[in-house]
Design a protein around this motif. Structure first.
Motif, PDB file in Angstrom:
ATOM      1  N   GLY A   1       0.823  -1.196   0.000  1.00  0.00           N
ATOM      2  CA  GLY A   1       0.000   0.000   0.000  1.00  0.00           C
ATOM      3  C   GLY A   1       0.857   1.246   0.000  1.00  0.00           C
ATOM      4  O   GLY A   1       1.806   1.366  -0.776  1.00  0.00           O
ATOM      5  N   LYS A   2       0.564   2.128   0.913  1.00  0.00           N
ATOM      6  CA  LYS A   2       1.276   3.397   0.991  1.00  0.00           C
ATOM      7  C   LYS A   2       2.726   3.180   1.415  1.00  0.00           C
ATOM      8  O   LYS A   2       3.020   2.406   2.324  1.00  0.00           O
ATOM      9  N   THR A   3       3.641   3.866   0.757  1.00  0.00           N
ATOM     10  CA  THR A   3       5.066   3.763   1.107  1.00  0.00           C
ATOM     11  C   THR A   3       5.651   5.151   1.328  1.00  0.00           C
ATOM     12  O   THR A   3       5.042   6.165   0.974  1.00  0.00           O
ATOM     13  N   LYS A   4       6.834   5.171   1.890  1.00  0.00           N
ATOM     14  CA  LYS A   4       7.532   6.420   2.152  1.00  0.00           C
ATOM     15  C   LYS A   4       8.924   6.354   1.548  1.00  0.00           C
ATOM     16  O   LYS A   4       9.671   5.398   1.781  1.00  0.00           O
ATOM     17  N   SER A   5       9.281   7.349   0.759  1.00  0.00           N
ATOM     18  CA  SER A   5      10.612   7.379   0.142  1.00  0.00           C
ATOM     19  C   SER A   5      11.672   7.691   1.187  1.00  0.00           C
ATOM     20  O   SER A   5      11.467   8.522   2.079  1.00  0.00           O
ATOM     21  N   ILE A   6      12.815   7.013   1.074  1.00  0.00           N
ATOM     22  CA  ILE A   6      13.944   7.236   1.968  1.00  0.00           C
ATOM     23  C   ILE A   6      15.125   7.720   1.136  1.00  0.00           C
ATOM     24  O   ILE A   6      15.497   7.090   0.141  1.00  0.00           O
ATOM     25  N   ASP A   7      15.695   8.832   1.518  1.00  0.00           N
ATOM     26  CA  ASP A   7      16.853   9.370   0.798  1.00  0.00           C
ATOM     27  C   ASP A   7      18.097   8.600   1.231  1.00  0.00           C
ATOM     28  O   ASP A   7      18.546   8.713   2.379  1.00  0.00           O
ATOM     29  N   ILE A   8      18.663   7.800   0.325  1.00  0.00           N
ATOM     30  CA  ILE A   8      19.846   7.007   0.687  1.00  0.00           C
ATOM     31  C   ILE A   8      21.150   7.768   0.454  1.00  0.00           C
ATOM     32  O   ILE A   8      22.230   7.263   0.711  1.00  0.00           O
ATOM     33  N   LYS A   9      21.037   8.996  -0.070  1.00  0.00           N
ATOM     34  CA  LYS A   9      22.171   9.928  -0.135  1.00  0.00           C
ATOM     35  C   LYS A   9      23.414   9.319  -0.778  1.00  0.00           C
ATOM     36  O   LYS A   9      24.498   9.304  -0.192  1.00  0.00           O
ATOM     37  N   LEU A  10      23.269   8.806  -1.988  1.00  0.00           N
ATOM     38  CA  LEU A  10      24.422   8.305  -2.725  1.00  0.00           C
ATOM     39  C   LEU A  10      25.049   9.430  -3.527  1.00  0.00           C
ATOM     40  O   LEU A  10      24.344  10.256  -4.111  1.00  0.00           O
TER      41      LEU A  10
END
Length: 241
Positions: free
Chosen positions: A66-75
């Motif tokens: 369902g709903k997800t949240k983006s995570i900044d992995i800072k590459l």
């Protein structure tokens, strides 16, 4: 018994002596304890190394959540290029324009790593693609440590449960080749579980290749021959009529 470890820069005076001593318990009167003979201080018997543990998913394509949240992995740009290059090689993806590694989180236990590019996004990536992404990001973390700490970096351990999860045969072999090179380049000791005879066979071949290379270069490894000989041992059910 007494066991001596010798490894430059890991131990005080490059040496660590471990002893076994009796430690009777109510549940086990024959129990023993491993003891650092050099020091009794807490934690002194252990080598301090960075450890990364991955438990890979078998049944989690991000598109079914369902709903997800983006995570900044800072590459960095260089790290993203490293990720995409190895991601494509392991999965045999021939073309991928404007590709970027991304991470989506569905809940505390479901984190998905995938790729956005010109033709599809992370939500159409498979569970296998996510597992490869997680492994590459784990290796990247050791790469960062090596670059950041230089000669103070002593290596680390990467532990992977279900290494072959969701991967077809070709990608299993390419993944082992990638991990083999990464282990040498970034000083990683890799321990994994697997149900794949293909992976076990590939590891056995690489072991024998290492021995031949050592002998060819005149290196005395002092390792018994049986360390390079592997067998697959398994249980087989017997069905009675």
């Amino acid at each position: 018994w007494t066991l001596n470890f010798y490894n430059k820069n890991y131990y005080v005076n490059n040496r660590l002596e471990l002893k076994s001593i009796p430690r009777p318990l109510k549940t086990n009167p024959n129990a023993i304890r491993f003891w650092n003979a050099e020091s009794k201080s807490k934690g002194s018997g252990y080598v301090q190394l960075p450890v990364y543990f991955l438990s890979l998913s078998r049944l989690f394509p991000i598109g079914e959540t369902g709903k997800t949240k983006s995570i900044d992995i800072k590459l960095s740009v260089e790290e993203n290029d490293y990720f995409i290059k190895n991601y494509r090689n392991i999965l045999s993806i021939q073309s991928q324009s404007n590709a970027n590694a991304v991470m989506e989180k569905a809940d505390a236990k479901k984190i998905f790593v995938g790729v956005n590019d010109d033709v599809h996004d992370v939500f159409t990536n498979s569970a296998g693609e996510s597992n490869i992404g997680k492994i590459i990001l784990a290796v990247l973390s050791f790469k960062r440590l090596k670059e950041q700490f230089g000669t103070n970096y002593k290596g680390g351990m990467l532990l992977i449960d279900e290494l072959d999860a969701t991967l077809y045969g070709y990608s299993q072999i390419k993944l082992i080749e990638y991990l083999y090179q990464s282990a040498k380049k970034f000083k990683i000791q890799i321990v994994f579980t697997t149900h794949s005879p293909l992976i076990l066979e590939k590891v056995g071949l690489l072991q024998k290749q290492e021995k031949k290379n050592a002998q060819r270069n005149g290196i005395n490894t002092n390792i018994p021959n049986y360390n390079y000989n592997s067998e697959i041992v398994y249980l087989k059910p017997i069905y009675e009529k």
